[in-house]
Motif scaffolding. Structure first.
Motif, PDB file in Angstrom:
ATOM      1  N   LEU A  88       0.837  -1.192   0.000  1.00 10.99           N
ATOM      2  CA  LEU A  88       0.000   0.000   0.000  1.00 10.99           C
ATOM      3  C   LEU A  88       0.874   1.245   0.000  1.00 10.99           C
ATOM      4  CD1 LEU A  88      -2.934  -0.844   2.451  1.00 10.99           C
ATOM      5  CD2 LEU A  88      -3.061  -0.471  -0.019  1.00 10.99           C
ATOM      6  N   CYS A  89       0.784   2.009  -1.073  1.00  8.10           N
ATOM      7  CA  CYS A  89       1.473   3.297  -1.173  1.00  8.10           C
ATOM      8  C   CYS A  89       0.398   4.329  -1.491  1.00  8.10           C
ATOM      9  CB  CYS A  89       2.550   3.251  -2.260  1.00  8.10           C
ATOM     10  SG  CYS A  89       3.531   4.764  -2.359  1.00  8.10           S
ATOM     11  N   LEU A  90      -0.058   5.020  -0.469  1.00  7.29           N
ATOM     12  CA  LEU A  90      -1.170   5.959  -0.611  1.00  7.29           C
ATOM     13  C   LEU A  90      -0.594   7.335  -0.905  1.00  7.29           C
ATOM     14  CD1 LEU A  90      -3.269   4.704   2.434  1.00  7.29           C
ATOM     15  CD2 LEU A  90      -3.286   3.881   0.066  1.00  7.29           C
ATOM     16  N   LYS A  91      -0.578   7.708  -2.177  1.00  9.65           N
ATOM     17  CA  LYS A  91       0.119   8.927  -2.591  1.00  9.65           C
ATOM     18  C   LYS A  91      -0.718   9.850  -3.454  1.00  9.65           C
ATOM     19  CE  LYS A  91       2.379   6.404  -6.374  1.00  9.65           C
ATOM     20  NZ  LYS A  91       3.675   6.054  -6.992  1.00  9.65           N
ATOM     21  N   LYS A  92      -2.020   9.631  -3.505  1.00  7.46           N
ATOM     22  CA  LYS A  92      -2.875  10.513  -4.277  1.00  7.46           C
ATOM     23  C   LYS A  92      -4.018  10.986  -3.399  1.00  7.46           C
ATOM     24  CE  LYS A  92      -1.891   8.280  -8.721  1.00  7.46           C
ATOM     25  NZ  LYS A  92      -2.471   7.582  -9.897  1.00  7.46           N
ATOM     26  N   MET A  93      -4.652  12.059  -3.837  1.00  7.18           N
ATOM     27  CA  MET A  93      -5.776  12.583  -3.069  1.00  7.18           C
ATOM     28  C   MET A  93      -6.945  11.609  -3.072  1.00  7.18           C
ATOM     29  SD  MET A  93      -4.489  15.293  -1.902  1.00  7.18           S
ATOM     30  CE  MET A  93      -5.900  16.097  -1.168  1.00  7.18           C
ATOM     31  N   THR A  94      -7.092  10.875  -4.172  1.00  8.54           N
ATOM     32  CA  THR A  94      -8.130   9.847  -4.257  1.00  8.54           C
ATOM     33  C   THR A  94      -7.485   8.536  -4.685  1.00  8.54           C
ATOM     34  OG1 THR A  94      -8.611  10.468  -6.556  1.00  8.54           O
ATOM     35  CG2 THR A  94      -9.940  11.506  -4.827  1.00  8.54           C
ATOM     36  N   LEU A  95      -8.146   7.432  -4.424  1.00  7.27           N
ATOM     37  CA  LEU A  95      -7.606   6.120  -4.768  1.00  7.27           C
ATOM     38  C   LEU A  95      -7.606   5.921  -6.273  1.00  7.27           C
ATOM     39  CD1 LEU A  95      -9.443   3.970  -2.071  1.00  7.27           C
ATOM     40  CD2 LEU A  95      -7.126   4.893  -1.966  1.00  7.27           C
ATOM     41  N   ASP A  96      -6.606   5.193  -6.792  1.00  9.66           N
ATOM     42  CA  ASP A  96      -6.584   4.906  -8.218  1.00  9.66           C
ATOM     43  C   ASP A  96      -7.593   3.804  -8.540  1.00  9.66           C
ATOM     44  OD1 ASP A  96      -5.405   2.405  -7.582  1.00  9.66           O
ATOM     45  OD2 ASP A  96      -3.402   3.292  -7.662  1.00  9.66           O
ATOM     46  N   ASN A  97      -7.800   3.573  -9.837  1.00  9.32           N
ATOM     47  CA  ASN A  97      -8.833   2.631 -10.274  1.00  9.32           C
ATOM     48  C   ASN A  97      -8.594   1.227  -9.738  1.00  9.32           C
ATOM     49  OD1 ASN A  97     -10.134   4.629 -11.695  1.00  9.32           O
ATOM     50  ND2 ASN A  97      -9.091   4.178 -13.629  1.00  9.32           N
ATOM     51  N   PHE A  98      -7.333   0.812  -9.755  1.00 13.37           N
ATOM     52  CA  PHE A  98      -7.017  -0.543  -9.303  1.00 13.37           C
ATOM     53  C   PHE A  98      -7.390  -0.743  -7.840  1.00 13.37           C
ATOM     54  CE2 PHE A  98      -3.769  -2.762  -6.778  1.00 13.37           C
ATOM     55  CZ  PHE A  98      -4.101  -4.067  -7.107  1.00 13.37           C
ATOM     56  N   LEU A  99      -6.915   0.166  -6.977  1.00  7.67           N
ATOM     57  CA  LEU A  99      -7.153   0.015  -5.551  1.00  7.67           C
ATOM     58  C   LEU A  99      -8.638   0.193  -5.221  1.00  7.67           C
ATOM     59  CD1 LEU A  99      -5.611  -0.645  -3.031  1.00  7.67           C
ATOM     60  CD2 LEU A  99      -5.188   1.800  -2.667  1.00  7.67           C
ATOM     61  N   THR A 100      -9.293   1.112  -5.927  1.00 13.12           N
ATOM     62  CA  THR A 100     -10.731   1.301  -5.712  1.00 13.12           C
ATOM     63  C   THR A 100     -11.499   0.027  -6.026  1.00 13.12           C
ATOM     64  OG1 THR A 100     -10.570   3.657  -6.228  1.00 13.12           O
ATOM     65  CG2 THR A 100     -12.752   2.653  -6.383  1.00 13.12           C
ATOM     66  N   TYR A 101     -11.179  -0.594  -7.153  1.00 14.54           N
ATOM     67  CA  TYR A 101     -11.867  -1.820  -7.560  1.00 14.54           C
ATOM     68  C   TYR A 101     -11.587  -2.957  -6.572  1.00 14.54           C
ATOM     69  CZ  TYR A 101     -13.251  -5.813 -10.425  1.00 14.54           C
ATOM     70  OH  TYR A 101     -13.850  -6.968 -10.882  1.00 14.54           O
ATOM     71  N   LEU A 102     -10.321  -3.111  -6.191  1.00 14.34           N
ATOM     72  CA  LEU A 102      -9.945  -4.198  -5.295  1.00 14.34           C
ATOM     73  C   LEU A 102     -10.610  -4.042  -3.922  1.00 14.34           C
ATOM     74  CD1 LEU A 102      -8.182  -6.701  -4.684  1.00 14.34           C
ATOM     75  CD2 LEU A 102      -6.382  -5.111  -3.964  1.00 14.34           C
ATOM     76  N   LEU A 103     -10.573  -2.823  -3.368  1.00 14.25           N
ATOM     77  CA  LEU A 103     -11.135  -2.614  -2.040  1.00 14.25           C
ATOM     78  C   LEU A 103     -12.655  -2.797  -2.034  1.00 14.25           C
ATOM     79  CD1 LEU A 103      -9.042   0.434  -0.785  1.00 14.25           C
ATOM     80  CD2 LEU A 103      -8.770  -1.975  -0.191  1.00 14.25           C
ATOM     81  N   ARG A 104     -13.295  -2.366  -3.105  1.00 11.13           N
ATOM     82  CA  ARG A 104     -14.746  -2.569  -3.197  1.00 11.13           C
ATOM     83  C   ARG A 104     -15.069  -4.065  -3.236  1.00 11.13           C
ATOM     84  NH1 ARG A 104     -15.755   0.020  -7.743  1.00 11.13           N
ATOM     85  NH2 ARG A 104     -15.984   2.043  -6.708  1.00 11.13           N
ATOM     86  N   TRP A 105     -14.254  -4.822  -3.954  1.00 13.06           N
ATOM     87  CA  TRP A 105     -14.456  -6.273  -4.055  1.00 13.06           C
ATOM     88  C   TRP A 105     -14.235  -6.931  -2.685  1.00 13.06           C
ATOM     89  CZ3 TRP A 105     -11.249 -10.597  -3.508  1.00 13.06           C
ATOM     90  CH2 TRP A 105     -11.741 -11.800  -4.043  1.00 13.06           C
ATOM     91  N   ILE A 106     -13.185  -6.521  -1.989  1.00 13.10           N
ATOM     92  CA  ILE A 106     -12.878  -7.103  -0.687  1.00 13.10           C
ATOM     93  C   ILE A 106     -13.933  -6.735   0.343  1.00 13.10           C
ATOM     94  CG2 ILE A 106     -11.228  -7.022   1.235  1.00 13.10           C
ATOM     95  CD1 ILE A 106      -9.006  -6.798  -0.840  1.00 13.10           C
ATOM     96  N   GLU A 107     -14.409  -5.498   0.301  1.00 14.05           N
ATOM     97  CA  GLU A 107     -15.386  -5.039   1.285  1.00 14.05           C
ATOM     98  C   GLU A 107     -16.645  -5.903   1.285  1.00 14.05           C
ATOM     99  OE1 GLU A 107     -17.112  -0.748   2.816  1.00 14.05           O
ATOM    100  OE2 GLU A 107     -16.621  -1.010   0.703  1.00 14.05           O
ATOM    101  N   GLN A 108     -17.006  -6.420   0.126  1.00 11.37           N
ATOM    102  CA  GLN A 108     -18.203  -7.247   0.005  1.00 11.37           C
ATOM    103  C   GLN A 108     -17.941  -8.693   0.435  1.00 11.37           C
ATOM    104  OE1 GLN A 108     -19.209  -6.731  -4.122  1.00 11.37           O
ATOM    105  NE2 GLN A 108     -19.774  -4.577  -3.871  1.00 11.37           N
ATOM    106  N   ARG A 109     -16.693  -9.015   0.746  1.00  9.02           N
ATOM    107  CA  ARG A 109     -16.333 -10.401   1.075  1.00  9.02           C
ATOM    108  C   ARG A 109     -15.447 -10.449   2.315  1.00  9.02           C
ATOM    109  NH1 ARG A 109     -16.692  -8.918  -3.921  1.00  9.02           N
ATOM    110  NH2 ARG A 109     -17.685 -10.236  -5.503  1.00  9.02           N
ATOM    111  N   LYS A 110     -15.691  -9.573   3.269  1.00  7.49           N
ATOM    112  CA  LYS A 110     -14.816  -9.444   4.440  1.00  7.49           C
ATOM    113  C   LYS A 110     -14.627 -10.752   5.195  1.00  7.49           C
ATOM    114  CE  LYS A 110     -15.310  -4.548   5.600  1.00  7.49           C
ATOM    115  NZ  LYS A 110     -15.777  -3.581   6.633  1.00  7.49           N
ATOM    116  N   ALA A 111     -15.672 -11.556   5.277  1.00 11.56           N
ATOM    117  CA  ALA A 111     -15.581 -12.794   6.056  1.00 11.56           C
ATOM    118  C   ALA A 111     -14.683 -13.822   5.395  1.00 11.56           C
ATOM    119  CB  ALA A 111     -16.977 -13.370   6.261  1.00 11.56           C
ATOM    120  N   SER A 112     -14.474 -13.712   4.090  1.00  5.93           N
ATOM    121  CA  SER A 112     -13.720 -14.731   3.348  1.00  5.93           C
ATOM    122  C   SER A 112     -12.341 -14.263   2.920  1.00  5.93           C
ATOM    123  CB  SER A 112     -14.513 -15.151   2.096  1.00  5.93           C
ATOM    124  OG  SER A 112     -15.807 -15.594   2.438  1.00  5.93           O
TER     125      SER A 112
END
Length: 484
Positions: free
Chosen positions: A152-176
């Motif tokens: 994780l290298c957080l260097k922009k004011m907003t998340l890039d497309n890759f990290l946004t997509y990945l985190l949204r995917w993970i958020e829906q599957r937190k238990a797994s």
């Protein structure tokens, strides 16, 4: 013992299979394990989505080091893999062939893919990539949470497309899913976004934290509860923590919010605080928690408190810390000690003399009296490897004493000193010819001392003249070779 399939036959079989997506699902159950990596690379780079998904669901290795293949800003290849993982996560039991437990999105798996890129006859990687032995039993094991590793290298004011997509995917599957990150670097990102990202990360996986951005003390206080959950952090670097006029009234409370988290960092080994303006006069609060004997599993190795104002009492507290005797690296560069009693620094060095390997006192306003005071204890630092005194005003006479006192330090290999005070005119101009003469004199001194060594003489900046930078830009190398 089975005879390995000739590489050329494996390549031909892979080329045929990659063209026939319909054959993949049925063929993967019997496909030789050594054919999986080259076939996966072909499917990945050739955008054979069906084949790619099928191979993920039958991956015979514990880890899929995908970060060694993809260009992370692009979501497309990752999306296909995540869709295949959705199928795995939906299964109540794991298939016989699939051994996948870890998806590694860091760029650390190149050796695995390179091993298979040219031929399939190499042995398996020694980095945890070897396939798990297939069980002859028909018993299926429940699917354990999948670990996803990412840097994780957080260097922009907003998340890039890759990290946004990945985190949204993970958020829906937190238990797994367990999102793991060993190194966290924060540049320009609002702390609210940082907190949002870290709320989806297994914080006890983080081993290194770097904040390379200007934060106010109030921002650090908001971040502090998350830091306290990073119980396995070994290296912490914070830079440029400022205190605004509006924060002055709340400063003490915010300092406590931050420093109290160190009681939970049981494995901390390296602490770097650059420009921590809030520490002046309250360093003892931090030190009591950092060096809490009951909490620290391992002693602190490196401590850097740089480019800030400290008081004599702060340095006194530092010298009185119970475990400071085990410190290997001490960096106080940019902490002005001109008005401090020379005894303060001497007492501090006495405490660390037995273990200290690196000492940085650049730009500290070290004077001749300071150096005279610490020379005896400096000569006792038998483990010392690196010493830097650049940016201080030192006349030639005291530099000669310094070389004589340190000649017995056989481990000392990196020495960085300021150009002697006599190298400058009364107006602060550097005389290169005079500096060359003084360098030659230092070489003679080292030759007389009988031990070859290399020292760097830095002419910039000169603290006498408002930290101006003088030329030459490259330090002088003063090297003395001794004959046998």
């Amino acid at each position: 013992m089975s005879v390995p399939t000739p590489p050329r036959l494996l390549d031909l079989a892979g080329m045929h299979l990659i063209r026939e997506d319909a054959l993949v699902s049925s063929a993967l159950e019997f496909l030789p394990t050594e054919l999986f990596p080259p076939l996966f690379m072909d499917a990945f780079h050739g955008r054979h989505i069906k084949t790619l998904k099928a191979m993920v669901q039958a991956w015979p290795f514990v880890c899929l080091p995908l970060g060694g293949l993809i260009d992370l800003p692009h979501v497309g290849p990752l999306q296909a893999v995540l869709e295949a993982l959705d199928v795995l996560l939906a299964q109540k039991v794991r298939s016989r062939r699939c051994k996948l437990r870890v998806l590694d999105l860091r760029n650390t798996g190149q050796s695995f893919w390179n091993m298979w890129s040219g031929a399939s006859t190499h042995g398996f990687s020694s980095f945890g990539m070897a396939p798990v032995a297939e069980q002859s039993s028909k018993t299926h094991q429940p699917l354990a949470p999948l670990k996803i590793y990412i840097e994780l290298c957080l260097k922009k004011m907003t998340l890039d497309n890759f990290l946004t997509y990945l985190l949204r995917w993970i958020e829906q599957r937190k238990a797994s899913i367990h999102l793991c990150c060993k190194k966290l670097t924060i540049f320009a990102m609002p702390v609210e976004n940082v907190i949002k990202v870290l709320n989806m990360v297994q914080l006890d996986c983080i081993q290194e934290v770097q904040v390379n951005w200007i934060w106010h003390l109030s921002t650090l206080a908001k971040f502090a509860p998350l830091l306290g959950q990073m119980s396995n952090v070994q290296r912490l670097l914070l830079s440029r923590i400022h205190v605004s006029a509006l924060e002055k009234q709340e400063q003490q409370e915010q300092v406590v919010q931050f420093t109290s988290q160190f009681l939970k960092l049981h494995h901390l080994q390296d602490l770097y605080l650059d420009s921590p303006s809030f520490l002046e006069g309250c360093l003892d609060q931090l030190l009591r928690r950092v060096w809490n004997i009951a909490c620290l599993m391992t002693p602190l190795d490196h401590l850097a408190i740089t480019n800030c104002r400290l008081t004599e009492l702060d340095l006194t507290h530092l010298s009185q810390c119970p475990n400071i005797q085990q410190l290997k690296g001490l960096d106080l560069s940019g902490v002005t000690m001109t008005d401090f009693s020379p005894k303060i620094l001497c007492i501090l060095l006495e405490q660390v003399a037995a273990t200290l390997q690196e000492l940085n006192l650049e730009q500290c306003g070290i004077t001749e009296s300071h150096l005279e005071s610490i020379l005896p204890v400096l000569s006792c630092c038998s483990q010392l490897r690196t010493l830097s005194l650049c940016g201080n005003v030192l006349p030639m006479a005291i530099m000669e004493k310094l070389l004589r006192h340190t000649t017995g330090l056989i481990n000392l290999s990196d020495e960085f000193y300021p150009a002697p005070q006599e190298s400058y005119s009364p107006h602060g101009a550097l005389h290169l010819g005079r500096l060359a003469q003084l360098r030659d004199k230092l070489i003679e001194i080292m030759r007389d001392l009988g031990r070859p060594r290399a020292i760097w003489l830095s002419s910039s900046p000169c603290p006498c003249w408002s930290n101006k930078t003088f030329y030459p830009e490259q330090p002088f190398l003063c090297h003395c070779y001794m004959s046998a």
